[in-house]
Write an enzyme that holds these catalytic residues in place. Structure first.
Site, mmCIF file in Angstrom:
data_model
loop_
_atom_site.group_PDB
_atom_site.id
_atom_site.type_symbol
_atom_site.label_atom_id
_atom_site.label_comp_id
_atom_site.label_asym_id
_atom_site.label_seq_id
_atom_site.Cartn_x
_atom_site.Cartn_y
_atom_site.Cartn_z
ATOM 1 N N ASP A 1 80.430 37.223 -32.982
ATOM 2 C CA ASP A 1 81.283 38.218 -32.348
ATOM 3 C C ASP A 1 81.733 37.684 -30.980
ATOM 4 O O ASP A 1 81.273 36.632 -30.523
ATOM 5 C CB ASP A 1 80.587 39.579 -32.235
ATOM 6 C CG ASP A 1 81.567 40.745 -32.212
ATOM 7 O OD1 ASP A 1 82.482 40.738 -33.053
ATOM 8 O OD2 ASP A 1 81.414 41.637 -31.383
ATOM 9 N N ASP B 1 79.532 34.944 -37.781
ATOM 10 C CA ASP B 1 79.950 34.570 -36.428
ATOM 11 C C ASP B 1 79.097 35.331 -35.423
ATOM 12 O O ASP B 1 78.309 36.200 -35.785
ATOM 13 C CB ASP B 1 81.435 34.904 -36.215
ATOM 14 C CG ASP B 1 81.700 36.385 -36.396
ATOM 15 O OD1 ASP B 1 81.569 37.138 -35.408
ATOM 16 O OD2 ASP B 1 82.013 36.815 -37.530
#
Length: 290
Positions: free
Chosen positions: A210, A208
Site C-alpha cells: 500500500d 503490495d
C-alpha cells in the site's frame, strides 16, 4: 450430507486445476446471476465448486460484484465450507508482498453495496463478532504450510469501496487503527456468508505494501497484477491441499456457523412477508421452514 468445498477466487485466481468431472454450470438465484458460471467437480475425492469473484476476464468492479447472488449460488449448490481468496495490500512491514494472511476480523468501509439478505418484511441481525470460521481458517493455515508458503494466522482486513487504491492519508489512518491488510471485496461477502450459515474463511494474498510504505508510495495495477500472478500459483496449491484436510461427511461446525440464525430473526412470524420469505428460503431455509 457430504462435504463440499467452495472457492471464491479473487484477482489472479480464475480456476481450479485437476478437477475430475469438471463442468461450468449456470446457477440462478433470487438475487440474480452470480459473477459467472460456477465450475464444479471432484478434487481428491471431495466435491468442489469454484466461482471467479470478478467473472472470467475480470468484468466486475469490487462494487458491482453481485455478492448476494454469489453466496446464494454457493449455498444452492450445497457448499458447506467456503474459502475466499482475495488480493490485498499490506499495512504492516512484517507482512510482505508474496505472503499470505488468514483473516479473522474486518473493518467495513464500503458504502455502495447491498450488504444483507434481510429486508422489510423479514428483519434480522446476525452476529459477526467473529466473522470467519476458526475451524476452516485453521485448515487453510495447515494447507498453506503443506505448500511451504509464508502464512500469518489471524489479522484484520479493511474493506474499502473500490475500484481505487488508498490515499496516503487513508493508508496512514488504517495503520493507526492496527489493521493488517486492505482490500476491496472482503465485505459484505463475509457477512452474507454468515447470514447463509456457511463456514467461511478468507485467504488474503498480499500483493503490495500500500502507499504508506516508502517503496510503494505509488501502487499501480501492473505491480499488483504481477505479484497476484505469482501468488495465484501458491493459492492453487493451497486449494489442492484442502480436500485432504477436510474430507469426510459434513457435520455441525464446532464454531456454530451452521446455527448463526438461531436467534437472529426479529420479525414476528405473523408479520413476515411471504414474498420475502420465499426469496430468502434458499439461504435461510433451515430457520424459515414451517
Amino acid at each position: 450430507m457430504d462435504r463440499m468445498i467452495g472457492i471464491i477466487g479473487g484477482s489472479g485466481v480464475y480456476e481450479i486445476s485437476g478437477l475430475q468431472d469438471a463442468r461450468w454450470q449456470r446457477v440462478e438465484t433470487p438475487w440474480g446471476a452470480p459473477s459467472d458460471e460456477v465450475l464444479t467437480g471432484i478434487l481428491n475425492g471431495v466435491r468442489m465448486a469454484f466461482l471467479p469473484r470478478h467473472g472470467r476476464g475480470h468484468v466486475h468492479t469490487p462494487t458491482t460484484v453481485p455478492y448476494r447472488a454469489n453466496i446464494a449460488a454457493m449455498k444452492k449448490l450445497g457448499v458447506t465450507d467456503l474459502v475466499a481468496v482475495s488480493a490485498v495490500g499490506s499495512l504492516k512491514e512484517a507482512y510482505a508482498p508474496g505472503d499470505f494472511l488468514i483473516v479473522d476480523q474486518y473493518i467495513d468501509r464500503t458504502f455502495a453495496r447491498e450488504k444483507t439478505f434481510f429486508e422489510p418484511g423479514l428483519v434480522g441481525h446476525v452476529s459477526v463478532a467473529h466473522p470467519t470460521c476458526a475451524r476452516l481458517s485453521a485448515a487453510c493455515v495447515a494447507a498453506a504450510r503443506t505448500q511451504g508458503m509464508t502464512v500469518h494466522e489471524g489479522g484484520t482486513y479493511v474493506a474499502m469501496e473500490g475500484p481505487q487504491f488508498s490515499t496516503l492519508a487513508e493508508s496512514r489512518l488504517y495503520r493507526s487503527w492496527g489493521a493488517d491488510v486492505i482490500g476491496m471485496t472482503g465485505m459484505p461477502e463475509a457477512k452474507l456468508a454468515r447470514e447463509a450459515e456457511l463456514c467461511y474463511a478468507c485467504v488474503a494474498m498480499i500483493t503490495d505494501y500500500d502507499c504508506w510504505h516508502p517503496d510503494h508510495d505509488a501502487v499501480d495495477v501492473a505491480q499488483v497484477v504481477a505479484t497476484a500472478m505469482k501468488n495465484a500459483d501458491k493459492a492453487r496449491g493451497l486449494v489442492a491441499a484442502l480436500p485432504g484436510l477436510l474430507a469426510g461427511p459434513a457435520v455441525d461446525c464446532t464454531e456454530g456457523c451452521g446455527h448463526a440464525l438461531d436467534s437472529a430473526i426479529m420479525t414476528a412470524p405473523a408479520k413476515r412477508d411471504p414474498e420475502v420469505i420465499a426469496r430468502c428460503m434458499p439461504v435461510m431455509g433451515r430457520v424459515l421452514k414451517g
